[in-house]
Design a protein around this motif. Structure first.
Motif, PDB file in Angstrom:
ATOM      1  N   HIS A 120       0.811  -1.221   0.000  1.00 49.15           N
ATOM      2  CA  HIS A 120       0.000   0.000   0.000  1.00 49.15           C
ATOM      3  C   HIS A 120       0.844   1.271   0.000  1.00 49.15           C
ATOM      4  N   CYS A 137     -17.370  -1.521  -1.826  1.00 49.66           N
ATOM      5  CA  CYS A 137     -16.331  -0.501  -1.705  1.00 49.66           C
ATOM      6  C   CYS A 137     -16.476   0.542  -2.793  1.00 49.66           C
ATOM      7  N   HIS A 148      -9.770  -2.450   5.628  1.00 46.90           N
ATOM      8  CA  HIS A 148      -8.528  -3.145   5.952  1.00 46.90           C
ATOM      9  C   HIS A 148      -8.511  -3.697   7.363  1.00 46.90           C
ATOM     10  N   GLY A 192      -7.884   2.829  -1.088  1.00 50.28           N
ATOM     11  CA  GLY A 192      -8.090   3.383   0.251  1.00 50.28           C
ATOM     12  C   GLY A 192      -7.728   4.856   0.341  1.00 50.28           C
ATOM     13  N   CYS A 232     -12.176  -5.645  -4.290  1.00 58.10           N
ATOM     14  CA  CYS A 232     -12.941  -4.561  -3.675  1.00 58.10           C
ATOM     15  C   CYS A 232     -14.249  -4.294  -4.393  1.00 58.10           C
ATOM     16  N   CYS A 249     -11.938   2.448  -0.654  1.00 60.70           N
ATOM     17  CA  CYS A 249     -11.997   1.122  -0.057  1.00 60.70           C
ATOM     18  C   CYS A 249     -11.494   1.249   1.372  1.00 60.70           C
ATOM     19  N   GLU A 250     -12.365   1.050   2.345  1.00 59.07           N
ATOM     20  CA  GLU A 250     -12.003   1.237   3.753  1.00 59.07           C
ATOM     21  C   GLU A 250     -12.318  -0.012   4.561  1.00 59.07           C
TER      22      GLU A 250
END
Length: 133
Positions: free
Chosen positions: A45, A126, A111, A66, A121, A108-109
């Protein structure tokens, strides 16, 4: 202009932070001049924005992404087009033609929970910022 697309087997990969490959396109104002697939060599990431910046990328087309990655890309000066699906080549052609179908609010949250094999996703909400999962 150099455009990168999160890439998996010809398609836009749906989870930016897990991208193992990008397809990088050299373009002029309306056509693809050349392209190549590059491996991220395990960059995760946080390192992917730097990876793209090091490759001279100006634009990223991706699926889910994200908030932290969005910030890192903005700091690297990379324009983001999230929430796309389908053929990577077709998405770049659509961008150059001015008719890319993307979702600017895609975040996209998730994790904080585990995913099964094959998770992407785009398959579980997402797509829109603030979507509950």
């Amino acid at each position: 202009m150099k455009i990168a697309v999160t890439y998996d087997n010809g398609e836009v990969f749906q989870h930016f932070g897990h991208s193992e490959q990008f397809k990088i396109y050299e373009t002029d104002s309306n056509s693809i001049l050349s392209s190549q697939v590059v491996d991220t060599n395990g960059s995760g990431h946080g390192a992917l924005a730097g990876f793209l910046k090091d490759h001279g990328i100006e634009v990223l087309i991706c699926g889910g992404i994200g908030g932290g990655a969005r910030t890192a890309l903005a700091e690297a000066g990379i324009t983001l087009y999230p929430g796309t699906k389908g053929s990577a080549d077709e998405q770049v052609k659509a961008l150059l033609a001015g008719n890319l179908n993307y979702q600017p609010d895609t975040v996209c949250e998730h994790h904080d929970h585990a995913h099964g094999a094959g998770h992407t996703c785009g398959e579980h909400g997402c797509k829109d910022h603030g979507a509950a999962h």
